[in-house]
Design a protein around this motif. Structure first.
Motif, short mmCIF file in Angstrom:
data_model
loop_
_atom_site.label_atom_id
_atom_site.label_comp_id
_atom_site.label_asym_id
_atom_site.label_seq_id
_atom_site.Cartn_x
_atom_site.Cartn_y
_atom_site.Cartn_z
N PRO A 102 0.84 -1.20 0.00
CA PRO A 102 0.00 0.00 0.00
C PRO A 102 0.88 1.26 0.00
CG PRO A 102 0.09 -0.99 2.18
CD PRO A 102 0.82 -1.92 1.27
N PRO A 103 0.32 2.41 -0.40
CA PRO A 103 -1.07 2.66 -0.77
C PRO A 103 -1.32 2.58 -2.27
CG PRO A 103 0.05 4.76 -0.54
CD PRO A 103 1.09 3.68 -0.30
N LEU A 104 -0.80 1.58 -2.90
CA LEU A 104 -1.06 1.32 -4.31
C LEU A 104 -1.93 0.06 -4.43
CD1 LEU A 104 0.17 3.28 -6.43
CD2 LEU A 104 1.49 3.23 -4.32
N PRO A 105 -2.68 -0.10 -5.54
CA PRO A 105 -3.76 -1.11 -5.56
C PRO A 105 -3.32 -2.54 -5.84
CG PRO A 105 -3.74 0.10 -7.62
CD PRO A 105 -2.70 0.75 -6.74
N GLY A 106 -2.05 -2.79 -6.10
CA GLY A 106 -1.63 -4.16 -6.34
C GLY A 106 -2.00 -5.09 -5.21
N ILE A 107 -2.06 -4.57 -4.01
CA ILE A 107 -2.40 -5.39 -2.84
C ILE A 107 -3.84 -5.89 -2.92
CG2 ILE A 107 -3.14 -3.42 -1.42
CD1 ILE A 107 -1.87 -4.86 0.98
N ILE A 108 -4.72 -5.15 -3.60
CA ILE A 108 -6.13 -5.54 -3.64
C ILE A 108 -6.30 -6.88 -4.35
CG2 ILE A 108 -8.41 -4.93 -4.55
CD1 ILE A 108 -7.61 -1.98 -4.22
N SER A 109 -5.78 -6.97 -5.57
CA SER A 109 -5.94 -8.20 -6.33
C SER A 109 -5.17 -9.34 -5.68
CB SER A 109 -5.49 -8.01 -7.78
OG SER A 109 -4.20 -7.44 -7.86
N LYS A 110 -4.01 -9.04 -5.10
CA LYS A 110 -3.22 -10.11 -4.50
C LYS A 110 -3.88 -10.65 -3.23
CE LYS A 110 1.10 -8.78 -6.68
NZ LYS A 110 2.54 -8.54 -6.56
N VAL A 111 -4.56 -9.80 -2.47
CA VAL A 111 -5.29 -10.28 -1.30
C VAL A 111 -6.42 -11.21 -1.72
CG1 VAL A 111 -6.87 -9.60 0.54
CG2 VAL A 111 -4.68 -8.42 0.28
#
Length: 496
Positions: free
Chosen positions: A391-400
């Motif tokens: 974070p705070p970039l969105p790559g974490i969203i899809s990976k979660v």
């Protein structure tokens, strides 16, 4: 549909095609030519946005353009999943157009009219893929995209570029033959090529036949660059950087993974995929590609080639999500399409900016360059951190979501793949950040003439990074909302 929205999918595709003709007509007048490009890109994005409220309401917009075969007209349909791709592609084409104008002018590139003509036709083909109502329409646009991007790959016309172009055509045209075979076999088995939420192949053939058909589709969608059918992508990095950005983030590679998700959700369906063991096949392909491509990235000193291997790895996250055959996995797969696109185009924009500002392409030659181009280097750092899943970039969203899919599906080995990949992402991106921002150049005066790229290039870099941050804080506006609607369709929860 009787209202204007009913023709918007066709209008969206017609705009860049009309612009491509104008570009050829006014090609000698570069200001007019580039104005046509920007107006077309803006209009195209506006057309997609005009459809967005109706799609978010759960509706679809369809239009038949040309009768071809029963169950296989040349027809368009804007639905939620197609809108994810179309909205991403058109937004990035607008930004890439501004960036390309600055890049091509500053480097005094030749054949600029051909360049902008091909880009306009290519974005029309990409959005045609997004809005295809059936396999036959998708195949036509898919092959147009292959042919029209070849002149972009060989743009410099050097021996290296021509060699890369031959490899590009060989992989993609042979893949097209496999895709055509898959479309024909699907039609023979079912008498239709129409996409149906949840799939339409169940009961149409033996298990072996449907497994072979899936393999035909996988090879057909070679644009997804899964290993070992990936060699064309790093080779294509000899093209100008706006082309590299277009290949990776806007159209070509994204079209490949989009096609595979479309086949999984709208041709096979999750239940049939599971019963045929296709999830396991996809998981193996994706896992091998994710890890192996990351290891290749570690060895590359050329920045664009390192980013190319990163793309090969990152887009197989989408295949990995599909392989889980679950809501969480498919959510991660679909969400990763726009998330990766905005992050990766930022990285390529920066690579091109370094070429324009300093004439450097190798990471080892970029020591301390961030002191001269701090804004550009910081944008690269932000996007790289996003690709790593921080974070705070969105790559974490899809990976979660992908991690949840692995846990929920009882597949800890896939969770290990995701974690290992994240470590490798850090291993090949953080040294670049260190080299740019903290390392000292071998010659303190070697960067005296280096400065930030012009605003026509710098602003798109900042905007793609800023939009990425926005997606992190507001993921449902509108990408995750579209993903949720698409998932409801293919999981047979809601079929409008």
């Amino acid at each position: 549909m009787a209202d204007i929205n009913g023709v918007l999918p066709a209008v969206t595709i017609a705009v860049p095609l009309f612009a491509s003709v104008l570009i050829l007509i006014v090609g000698r007048h570069e200001n007019i030519r580039e104005a046509v490009t920007i107006i077309a890109a803006t209009t195209m994005l506006g057309s997609v946005l005009a459809m967005l409220p109706e799609i978010l309401s759960g509706s679809r917009i369809t239009i038949s353009l040309l009768p071809m075969v029963p169950g296989g007209d040349f027809a368009l349909r804007a639905d939620a999943f197609g809108m994810v791709f179309a909205l991403t592609a058109t937004a990035l084409w607008l930004l890439n157009s501004f960036y390309a104008i600055g890049y091509m002018r500053l480097l005094k590139e030749h054949a600029q009219t051909r360049f902008f003509f091909c880009l306009a036709v290519a974005i029309a083909a990409a959005v045609g893929i997004a809005f295809s109502q059936n396999l036959l329409t998708l195949f036509i646009f898919y092959e147009i995209l292959t042919i029209i991007t070849y002149p972009l790959v060989v743009h410099t016309e050097t021996p290296a570029a021509m060699k890369a172009g031959r490899k590009y055509l060989a992989y993609l045209l042979i893949g097209g033959v496999f895709l055509l075979a898959a479309v024909v076999l699907t039609y023979i088995l079912t008498g239709t090529t129409e996409f149906v939420p949840g799939g339409f192949l169940a009961g149409s053939g033996s298990a072996l036949t449907l497994q072979i058909l899936f393999l035909l589709f996988m090879v057909g969608f070679v644009k997804a660059a899964w290993m070992p059918l990936h060699g064309w992508l790093p080779a294509a990095m000899v093209a100008p950087t706006p082309v590299s950005a277009f290949l990776h983030a806007v159209a070509v590679v994204t079209a490949g993974v989009f096609g595979i998700v479309r086949i999984a959700g709208w041709v096979y369906g999750m239940d049939l995929m599971a019963s045929l063991g296709l999830g396991t096949l996809l998981a193996v392909i994706a896992s091998v590609t994710i890890i192996t491509a990351s290891l290749f990235a570690l060895t590359e000193d050329n920045l664009k080639r390192r980013l190319a291997y990163s793309t090969v790895s990152q887009l197989s996250y989408i295949l990995l999500g599909v392989s889980m055959l679950s809501i969480a996995g498919m959510t991660g797969a679909m969400a990763h399409i726009p998330i990766h696109a905005f992050l990766k185009i930022t990285l390529f924009f920066v690579a091109g900016a370094v070429i324009v500002s300093a004439g450097k392409e190798c990471i080892s030659d970029m020591k301390g360059i961030g002191r001269k181009i701090p804004v550009t280097a910081l944008m690269f750092s932000a996007a790289a951190i996003g690709i790593c899943g921080l974070p705070p970039l969105p790559g974490i969203i899809s990976k979660v979501y992908l991690a949840l899919g692995a846990v929920e599906g009882g597949m800890p080995i896939l969770l290990l793949v995701i974690v290992t990949s994240a470590v490798l992402n850090v291993a090949y991106f953080f040294p670049i950040i260190y080299t740019m921002l903290l390392d000292r150049p071998d010659d303190e005066h070697s960067l005296d003439s280096v400065s930030e790229p012009p605003l026509v290039m710098l602003v798109p870099i900042i905007l793609t990074a800023a939009i990425s941050v926005f997606i992190f804080f507001f993921p449902s506006t509108p990408f995750m909302d579209l993903v949720e609607i698409a998932l409801a369709e293919i999981m047979q929860q809601v079929i409008p």
